[in-house]
Write a protein that holds these residues in place. Structure first.
Motif, PDB file in Angstrom:
ATOM      1  N   TYR A 196       1.818   2.742   7.334  1.00 34.68           N
ATOM      2  CA  TYR A 196       1.757   2.029   6.066  1.00 34.68           C
ATOM      3  C   TYR A 196       0.305   1.730   5.677  1.00 34.68           C
ATOM      4  CZ  TYR A 196       2.930  -1.462   2.501  1.00 34.68           C
ATOM      5  OH  TYR A 196       3.050  -2.147   1.331  1.00 34.68           O
ATOM      6  N   GLN A 199      -2.319   3.398   6.636  1.00 33.85           N
ATOM      7  CA  GLN A 199      -2.984   4.656   6.309  1.00 33.85           C
ATOM      8  C   GLN A 199      -2.688   5.076   4.872  1.00 33.85           C
ATOM      9  OE1 GLN A 199      -2.641   7.763   9.491  1.00 33.85           O
ATOM     10  NE2 GLN A 199      -1.623   6.146  10.647  1.00 33.85           N
ATOM     11  N   LYS A 200      -1.450   4.933   4.462  1.00 40.83           N
ATOM     12  CA  LYS A 200      -1.048   5.367   3.125  1.00 40.83           C
ATOM     13  C   LYS A 200      -1.559   4.421   2.048  1.00 40.83           C
ATOM     14  CE  LYS A 200       3.157   7.845   4.487  1.00 40.83           C
ATOM     15  NZ  LYS A 200       4.636   7.914   4.346  1.00 40.83           N
ATOM     16  N   GLU A 201      -1.447   3.114   2.274  1.00 39.59           N
ATOM     17  CA  GLU A 201      -1.763   2.143   1.230  1.00 39.59           C
ATOM     18  C   GLU A 201      -3.254   1.803   1.151  1.00 39.59           C
ATOM     19  OE1 GLU A 201       0.355   1.004  -1.013  1.00 39.59           O
ATOM     20  OE2 GLU A 201       1.921   2.248  -0.131  1.00 39.59           O
TER      21      GLU A 201
END
Length: 318
Positions: free
Chosen positions: A141, A143-145
């Motif tokens: 999460y 890494q993505k956000e």
């Protein structure tokens, strides 16, 4: 003040008593000028030492070798209580400070600020270890956000878990000795000497931390003492001993000097721009009689596109 003066008289860089007396008079005047209009209570740092005393000590150490830096850069306000109150709406916890240090690892200041803004916006007002450690797949999460690397996301989660399971605590980090703090933080993945130094200087505001793992600090010492070649860490540590117990303040000045200088990349770009030859934009070109080429002229917009020869292609640069 008296403590700083007696310390200078006993260090290896002291000079004759008459010279020191004259130098102190000049430094007293400079100090009064620098701190003119500044409330004395705002010069008391978070850990209790006085910024004014620290600045005076830097002026006196090693026959005043630091004086030109202080004169040029002025008062270092990072540790002033008034500055801290302005830039912090509420008290920053040790956990938050360590998270910010990890966020800034291996990135530029501008990128670190972007990451930190994304992280604080994502967490909101509930910026506590439990908010990170209790969520499943939170590494992915982050890494993505946020845009963290996989390793950096793991470091944040690992730090959160250390606070949750009691390996680290706010009380211990705020009240423990520097050695105890280092011993507690070093086993945590993603936290090394540089990160600990940043935490000790900027969050705890300890007076005598010398971050020799920082490139700008090492460059500042090398420039100040005209060191050449790759000097060993131990030598720099010995050179800076007369500046104790205010080497944290010296490090801040080295960073301030580094920020005031244009980057080498910018210098190279400017030099390249100034030295690049001017293009020929003349519209009147002699007729090119080379077989297979039709009037090639670099400055003419009306020139028809000619068939390029093999020799011409070799001249073209990417």
């Amino acid at each position: 003040m008296a403590k700083s003066r007696s310390r200078i008289e006993n260090d290896d860089c002291s000079s004759s008593p008459n010279y020191l007396t004259s130098m102190r008079g000049d430094d007293d005047q400079l100090l009064s000028h620098l701190f003119k209009g500044i409330n004395s209570t705002s010069t008391i740092t978070r850990s209790g030492w006085c910024l004014k005393d620290g600045t005076y000590h830097l002026l006196q150490a090693c026959n005043g070798i630091f004086r030109p830096i202080v004169e040029a850069q002025g008062v270092e306000t990072t540790f002033m209580s008034s500055e801290v109150e302005i830039h912090a709406e509420k008290e920053v916890t040790c956990f938050q400070s360590l998270c910010r240090a990890i966020t800034g690892q291996g990135t530029s200041n501008s990128t670190a600020k972007i990451y930190w803004t994304r992280l604080t916006d994502l967490v909101g007002n509930d910026f506590c270890p439990e908010n990170f450690a209790d969520r499943e797949d939170y590494e992915i999460y982050l890494q993505k956000e946020i845009g963290f690397s996989r390793a950096k996301a793991r470091y944040i989660i690992g730090l959160s878990e250390a606070f949750v399971n009691g390996t680290l605590s706010e009380l211990m980090l705020k009240t423990g000795s520097e050695k105890d703090i280092r011993d507690a933080l070093l086993p945590i993945s993603g936290i090394g000497d540089w990160t600990i130094d940043m935490f000790l200087i900027f969050h705890l505001q300890l007076p005598d931390v010398l971050p020799l793992g920082d490139l700008n600090v090492k460059k500042g010492i090398a420039d100040l003492f005209s060191l050449r070649g790759k000097e060993k860490k131990e030598k720099m540590n010995d050179i800076m001993k007369p500046f104790a117990p205010y080497r944290s303040l010296a490090a801040l000045y080295f960073w301030k000097v580094a920020d005031s200088k244009p980057s080498s990349r910018k210098k190279k770009a400017t030099k390249k721009l100034n030295s690049s030859p001017k293009k020929n934009n003349t519209m009147n070109c002699p007729e090119n009689k080379r077989k297979g080429n039709i009037a090639k002229c670099s400055g003419s917009m009306d020139t028809p596109v000619a068939k390029r020869t093999k020799r011409l292609r070799r001249k073209v640069t990417p």
